[in-house]
Design a protein around this motif. Structure first.
Motif, PDB file in Angstrom:
ATOM      1  N   PRO A  69       0.743  -1.190   0.023  1.00 23.71           N
ATOM      2  CA  PRO A  69       0.006   0.004  -0.097  1.00 23.71           C
ATOM      3  C   PRO A  69       0.817   1.298  -0.003  1.00 23.71           C
ATOM      4  CG  PRO A  69      -0.139  -1.073   2.056  1.00 23.71           C
ATOM      5  CD  PRO A  69       0.845  -1.959   1.309  1.00 23.71           C
ATOM      6  N   GLN A  70       0.543   2.291  -0.748  1.00 23.04           N
ATOM      7  CA  GLN A  70       1.037   3.599  -0.734  1.00 23.04           C
ATOM      8  C   GLN A  70       0.325   4.479   0.176  1.00 23.04           C
ATOM      9  OE1 GLN A  70       4.191   3.843  -2.591  1.00 23.04           O
ATOM     10  NE2 GLN A  70       3.406   1.588  -2.395  1.00 23.04           N
ATOM     11  N   PRO A  71       0.960   5.477   0.769  1.00 21.05           N
ATOM     12  CA  PRO A  71       0.265   6.437   1.718  1.00 21.05           C
ATOM     13  C   PRO A  71      -1.206   7.055   1.208  1.00 21.05           C
ATOM     14  CG  PRO A  71       2.682   7.070   1.355  1.00 21.05           C
ATOM     15  CD  PRO A  71       2.160   6.028   0.504  1.00 21.05           C
ATOM     16  N   SER A  72      -1.896   6.922   2.107  1.00 23.69           N
ATOM     17  CA  SER A  72      -3.417   7.542   1.531  1.00 23.69           C
ATOM     18  C   SER A  72      -3.469   9.069   1.680  1.00 23.69           C
ATOM     19  CB  SER A  72      -4.511   6.903   2.691  1.00 23.69           C
ATOM     20  OG  SER A  72      -4.092   7.282   3.679  1.00 23.69           O
ATOM     21  N   ASP A  73      -2.411   9.878   2.166  1.00 26.98           N
ATOM     22  CA  ASP A  73      -2.596  11.161   2.249  1.00 26.98           C
ATOM     23  C   ASP A  73      -1.080  11.678   2.030  1.00 26.98           C
ATOM     24  OD1 ASP A  73      -1.450  10.495   4.531  1.00 26.98           O
ATOM     25  OD2 ASP A  73      -2.731  11.582   5.788  1.00 26.98           O
ATOM     26  N   GLY A  74      -1.001  12.972   2.014  1.00 25.52           N
ATOM     27  CA  GLY A  74       0.348  13.631   2.009  1.00 25.52           C
ATOM     28  C   GLY A  74       0.739  13.434   0.278  1.00 25.52           C
ATOM     29  N   THR A  75       1.834  14.212  -0.070  1.00 24.01           N
ATOM     30  CA  THR A  75       2.593  14.115  -1.280  1.00 24.01           C
ATOM     31  C   THR A  75       3.431  13.058  -1.385  1.00 24.01           C
ATOM     32  OG1 THR A  75       2.222  16.537  -1.640  1.00 24.01           O
ATOM     33  CG2 THR A  75       3.729  15.419  -3.211  1.00 24.01           C
ATOM     34  N   TRP A  76       3.526  12.157  -2.444  1.00 30.16           N
ATOM     35  CA  TRP A  76       4.483  11.147  -2.382  1.00 30.16           C
ATOM     36  C   TRP A  76       4.473  10.717  -4.022  1.00 30.16           C
ATOM     37  CZ3 TRP A  76       2.139   6.858  -4.825  1.00 30.16           C
ATOM     38  CH2 TRP A  76       0.986   6.939  -4.618  1.00 30.16           C
ATOM     39  N   TRP A  77       5.943  10.001  -4.193  1.00 30.20           N
ATOM     40  CA  TRP A  77       6.204   9.321  -5.688  1.00 30.20           C
ATOM     41  C   TRP A  77       6.467   8.104  -5.370  1.00 30.20           C
ATOM     42  CZ3 TRP A  77       4.657  10.903 -10.117  1.00 30.20           C
ATOM     43  CH2 TRP A  77       4.450  12.145 -10.273  1.00 30.20           C
TER      44      TRP A  77
END
Length: 79
Positions: A69-77
């Motif tokens: 899973p990738q983060p559900s909030d915040g900015t990410w790549w």
């Protein structure tokens, strides 16, 4: 190239091959590939309220492939 699975708000799942996925400051989910000159090209953009979760297919602890899973909030790549 990586495989990403997006769980959509309408209940469907989308599988996409891309070089990168990201979440922008406005919450949009973007999927990009790199052209032969190294420039990023956007494959697809999903509105923030259209996606409930993003996963990347990759090796987990122990070496077995699974959906991370990738983060559900915040900015990410994720590459």
């Amino acid at each position: 190239m990586a495989v990403f699975m997006l769980q959509l708000a309408d209940g469907a799942d989308a599988l996409v091959e891309a070089d990168a996925a990201g979440r922008t400051a406005s919450g949009e989910i973007v999927l990009e590939r790199t052209d032969r000159h190294g420039r990023a090209e956007r494959l697809r953009t999903y509105q923030a309220d259209a996606v409930t979760a993003v996963y990347r297919r990759s090796p987990a602890d122990g070496g077995l492939y699974s959906w991370i899973p990738q983060p559900s909030d915040g900015t990410w790549w994720c590459y």
